[in-house]
Scaffold this motif. Structure first.
Motif, PDB file in Angstrom:
ATOM      1  N   GLU A 135       0.845  -1.466  -0.448  1.00 12.28           N
ATOM      2  CA  GLU A 135       0.145   0.269  -0.241  1.00 12.28           C
ATOM      3  C   GLU A 135       1.251   1.292   0.244  1.00 12.28           C
ATOM      4  O   GLU A 135       0.570   2.761  -0.522  1.00 12.28           O
ATOM      5  N   VAL A 136       2.275   1.513   0.522  1.00 10.75           N
ATOM      6  CA  VAL A 136       2.747   2.719   0.811  1.00 10.75           C
ATOM      7  C   VAL A 136       3.308   2.800  -0.550  1.00 10.75           C
ATOM      8  O   VAL A 136       3.983   3.497  -0.966  1.00 10.75           O
ATOM      9  N   ASP A 145       2.275   1.142  -3.998  1.00  6.34           N
ATOM     10  CA  ASP A 145       1.203   2.011  -4.814  1.00  6.34           C
ATOM     11  C   ASP A 145       1.341   3.366  -3.779  1.00  6.34           C
ATOM     12  O   ASP A 145       1.178   4.507  -5.604  1.00  6.34           O
ATOM     13  N   LEU A 146       1.159   4.134  -3.342  1.00  4.92           N
ATOM     14  CA  LEU A 146       0.516   4.884  -3.322  1.00  4.92           C
ATOM     15  C   LEU A 146       1.273   6.253  -3.340  1.00  4.92           C
ATOM     16  O   LEU A 146       1.395   6.872  -4.406  1.00  4.92           O
ATOM     17  N   HIS A 195       1.937   8.988  -6.460  1.00  6.08           N
ATOM     18  CA  HIS A 195       1.760  10.389  -5.929  1.00  6.08           C
ATOM     19  C   HIS A 195       2.799  10.775  -6.694  1.00  6.08           C
ATOM     20  O   HIS A 195       2.803  12.108  -7.215  1.00  6.08           O
ATOM     21  N   PRO A 202       1.961  12.360   1.364  1.00  2.00           N
ATOM     22  CA  PRO A 202       1.492  11.131   1.852  1.00  2.00           C
ATOM     23  C   PRO A 202       1.417  10.830   3.133  1.00  2.00           C
ATOM     24  O   PRO A 202       1.116   9.713   3.817  1.00  2.00           O
TER      25      PRO A 202
END
Length: 291
Positions: free
Chosen positions: A186-187, A189-190, A194, A222
């Protein structure tokens, strides 16, 4: 003053380095009288080299970045250390190629197809050496590919050099963001999502007037992050007459004697800073005696 910010983010899952290198890139361009595309290529390599030197975390470590291509530029060689000192040169500093279709300098076209070799001297018996084929010749993508292929470290690398009409350097900067072992999907992908929508570095610096601190905050927006260090960066060559003398000695007695007979003097030029070292007939004779 050129400098690099070191930061950790996402609870230790990400490390980031953002550097402003306008001064040293401009100095290198002036020193080597580079064409605009050579300034961009050398500037990108100097920028990423300075960051990678600082990433080692050891003052005595050294990093050598050797880009070899079949284009008009030929290639770029950069050497840096853990103290933020960097030096480099382009094989053909006056090389020129037409701009890309989007109007930007065609660094990939100037370098051409070839290889990127990175050697890390970490004080061990042998340096760590990794070689990959160039992905694009644009430098940033190639270094990112090296990190993933040779060090198994997913990295986002961005480098920007903006050359003015008078051939001076208006802006130069770069960043490396690395995903550390255990980083969650998730990190990843974020972060990737971004970064992908942000403007180029030179746009942030030139058109939006952002500082390196503001760019770092934007890159890591983020996540929670902490600046852990600020390091100065400079263009620095450690050549000396003693080192040049050792280079002469390596030629052997016969060749030194031939230089004395045919030329009477030897002039050696440092590729990195263009300093000229002159050895007179007397100097050469003494070197012969000492061999």
């Amino acid at each position: 003053m050129d400098y690099c910010l070191h930061a950790m983010a996402a609870n230790g899952q990400i490390r980031a380095f953002v550097a402003n290198t306008k001064g040293l890139v401009n100095k290198a361009a002036t020193l080597h009288q580079t064409s605009p595309v050579a300034t961009a290529a050398l500037g990108r390599a100097l920028t990423v080299g300075s960051i990678m030197g600082l990433m080692s975390g050891n003052d005595k470590d050294s990093i050598t970045i050797n880009i070899k291509g079949d284009g008009p530029l030929g290639g770029v060689l950069v050497v840096s250390d853990g103290l933020g000192r960097v030096k480099g040169y382009a094989n053909n500093p006056q090389a020129d190629v037409p701009n890309r279709a989007d109007g930007k300098l065609n660094v990939g076209g100037a370098i051409g197809a070839g290889n990127l070799t990175i050697a890390k001297d970490l004080g061990l018996k042998e340096p760590y050496i990794g070689t990959i084929e160039l992905v694009s010749g644009e430098v940033a993508e190639d270094v990112a590919s090296y990190f993933f292929t040779s060090e198994q470290t997913p990295s986002i690398v961005s480098l920007g050099v903006l050359v003015d009409r008078d051939l001076s350097v208006k802006q130069a900067a770069g960043f490396i963001i690395q995903l550390l072992p255990g980083c969650g999907d998730e990190v990843i992908d974020l972060l990737e999502g971004h970064i992908s929508v942000l403007p180029p570095l030179t746009t942030l610096l030139e058109e939006e007037g952002q500082t390196i601190e503001e760019i770092l905050a934007l890159l890591l927006a983020p996540f929670g992050y902490e600046i852990t260090k600020k390091s100065e960066i400079e263009l620095h060559c450690n050549c000396s007459k003693d080192k040049m003398e050792r280079a002469l000695i390596s030629l052997g007695k016969a060749e030194i004697d031939q230089i004395i007979q045919e030329q009477g003097v030897a002039e050696l030029v440092c590729h990195f800073c263009n300093e000229v070292y002159t050895f007179t007939k007397e100097d050469l004779g003494k070197i012969l005696e000492d061999i």
